[in-house]
Scaffold this motif. Structure first.
Motif, short mmCIF file in Angstrom:
data_model
loop_
_atom_site.label_atom_id
_atom_site.label_comp_id
_atom_site.label_asym_id
_atom_site.label_seq_id
_atom_site.Cartn_x
_atom_site.Cartn_y
_atom_site.Cartn_z
N HIS A 182 45.84 35.68 40.48
CA HIS A 182 45.01 34.79 41.29
C HIS A 182 45.89 33.71 41.88
CE1 HIS A 182 42.06 31.89 42.61
NE2 HIS A 182 42.42 31.03 41.69
N ILE A 183 45.78 33.52 43.18
CA ILE A 183 46.50 32.44 43.86
C ILE A 183 45.52 31.75 44.80
CG2 ILE A 183 48.38 31.79 45.42
CD1 ILE A 183 49.97 34.16 44.44
N ALA A 184 45.43 30.43 44.69
CA ALA A 184 44.61 29.63 45.60
C ALA A 184 45.46 29.19 46.78
CB ALA A 184 44.05 28.42 44.87
N ASP A 185 44.89 29.31 47.98
CA ASP A 185 45.57 28.87 49.20
C ASP A 185 46.97 29.47 49.31
OD1 ASP A 185 43.40 27.27 50.02
OD2 ASP A 185 44.12 25.58 48.83
N ASP A 186 47.07 30.75 49.10
CA ASP A 186 48.37 31.44 49.07
C ASP A 186 49.11 31.23 50.40
OD1 ASP A 186 50.53 33.11 48.79
OD2 ASP A 186 49.37 34.94 48.43
N PRO A 187 50.24 30.52 50.38
CA PRO A 187 50.95 30.26 51.64
C PRO A 187 51.53 31.53 52.26
CG PRO A 187 52.25 29.52 49.77
CD PRO A 187 50.90 29.90 49.23
N ALA A 188 51.74 32.55 51.44
CA ALA A 188 52.28 33.82 51.95
C ALA A 188 51.19 34.71 52.52
CB ALA A 188 53.04 34.54 50.85
N CYS A 189 49.93 34.26 52.45
CA CYS A 189 48.80 35.07 52.93
C CYS A 189 47.87 34.23 53.80
CB CYS A 189 48.06 35.67 51.73
SG CYS A 189 46.87 36.96 52.14
N ASN A 190 48.48 33.46 54.69
CA ASN A 190 47.71 32.62 55.62
C ASN A 190 46.72 31.71 54.91
OD1 ASN A 190 49.09 33.75 57.75
ND2 ASN A 190 47.29 34.43 58.86
N GLY A 191 47.09 31.22 53.73
CA GLY A 191 46.25 30.28 53.01
C GLY A 191 45.03 30.87 52.34
N HIS A 192 44.98 32.19 52.18
CA HIS A 192 43.85 32.81 51.51
C HIS A 192 43.88 32.55 50.01
CE1 HIS A 192 43.11 34.83 55.26
NE2 HIS A 192 42.13 35.55 54.76
N THR A 193 42.69 32.45 49.43
CA THR A 193 42.55 32.38 47.98
C THR A 193 42.11 33.76 47.52
OG1 THR A 193 42.06 30.02 47.94
CG2 THR A 193 41.26 31.34 46.08
N VAL A 194 42.93 34.39 46.69
CA VAL A 194 42.75 35.80 46.37
C VAL A 194 42.62 36.00 44.86
CG1 VAL A 194 43.62 38.14 46.76
CG2 VAL A 194 44.23 36.31 48.36
N TRP A 195 41.71 36.90 44.50
CA TRP A 195 41.51 37.30 43.12
C TRP A 195 41.77 38.81 43.01
CZ3 TRP A 195 39.93 33.79 39.36
CH2 TRP A 195 39.49 32.55 39.82
N LEU A 196 42.62 39.19 42.06
CA LEU A 196 42.88 40.59 41.75
C LEU A 196 42.54 40.79 40.28
CD1 LEU A 196 44.05 43.37 42.62
CD2 LEU A 196 46.28 42.53 41.86
N ALA A 197 41.60 41.70 39.99
CA ALA A 197 41.13 41.89 38.63
C ALA A 197 41.01 43.39 38.35
CB ALA A 197 39.78 41.22 38.43
N GLN A 198 40.90 43.73 37.07
CA GLN A 198 40.77 45.13 36.69
C GLN A 198 39.75 45.25 35.58
OE1 GLN A 198 44.43 47.11 35.57
NE2 GLN A 198 43.61 49.08 36.22
N ARG A 199 38.93 46.30 35.67
CA ARG A 199 37.94 46.57 34.63
C ARG A 199 38.64 46.95 33.33
NH1 ARG A 199 33.10 51.15 34.57
NH2 ARG A 199 32.58 50.82 32.38
N ILE A 200 38.16 46.37 32.24
CA ILE A 200 38.78 46.64 30.93
C ILE A 200 37.87 47.53 30.10
CG2 ILE A 200 40.24 44.60 30.85
CD1 ILE A 200 38.07 43.13 29.38
#
Length: 200
Positions: A182-200
């Motif tokens: 998870h990165i908030a305001d990702d500078p490498a992605c035009n400031g997007h806040t992204v969540w990557l998760a996986q079902r456990i």
């Protein structure tokens, strides 16, 4: 009283041609798509929630050999996606009422889920879970902090909302997902806040 959130669906359908013209194709999202795809099995089935006209994200996933099912509430955008990628599955549907009767190895809600109201976002996690195969990967974008805001597209209000990051984490955990990145305001992605998760 209706809010700006109530006008999202007709707005995108009414301005589908403008959205197609203005949506960047530079694929600044590539590093996140790489991370998403790296967790998927070979020939995985991916559900693209709010797929628009299938570019550039679905195009990238298809090029990786993934089987894409795209859903969007705009018939105009889905028609474009069908014309461009006829071998994939494109469905006109409101994500809030999604019930496809099958599961997927990957679920993507990029720049789409955050147009929902906070309560509708909370309800989406059960829909994510209901369409997630064992070990399924989920990636979505949100705002960096709790709140609601309206921008503009083609001179009309464009609604966005976000929950608090701790609430997203709690919702993911409650529905059987662990946060991978998870990165908030990702500078490498035009400031997007992204969540990557996986079902456990």
């Amino acid at each position: 009283m209706p809010s700006d959130a109530d006008f999202i669906i007709p707005l995108y359908d009414r301005h589908a041609q403008a959205y197609d013209r203005l949506r960047g194709r530079s694929l600044f999202e590539k590093s996140w798509l790489d991370a998403f795809a790296a967790l998927l099995p070979e020939n995985a089935a991916v559900l693209d929630i709010g797929c628009g006209m299938g570019e550039p994200l679905a195009r990238d996933l298809i090029a990786r050999g993934l089987a894409v099912t795209g859903i969007d509430s705009s018939p105009q955008l889905i028609a474009m996606a069908r014309a461009r990628f006829p071998r994939q599955n494109w469905v006109v549907a409101d994500m809030r009422m999604l019930s496809l009767g099958r599961t997927f190895d990957g679920l993507l809600a990029w720049d789409s889920f955050f147009h929902l109201t906070p309560d509708d976002q909370r309800a989406m996690f059960a829909i994510f879970r209901g369409h997630a195969a064992p070990r399924a990967v989920l990636m979505f974008t949100s705002g960096p902090a709790q709140g609601e805001a309206s921008g503009a597209f083609e001179g009309e209000p464009l609604y966005h909302a976000s929950l608090d990051p701790d609430e997203y984490r709690a919702l993911l955990e409650a529905h059987g997902f662990r946060v991978v990145r998870h990165i908030a305001d990702d500078p490498a992605c035009n400031g997007h806040t992204v969540w990557l998760a996986q079902r456990i």
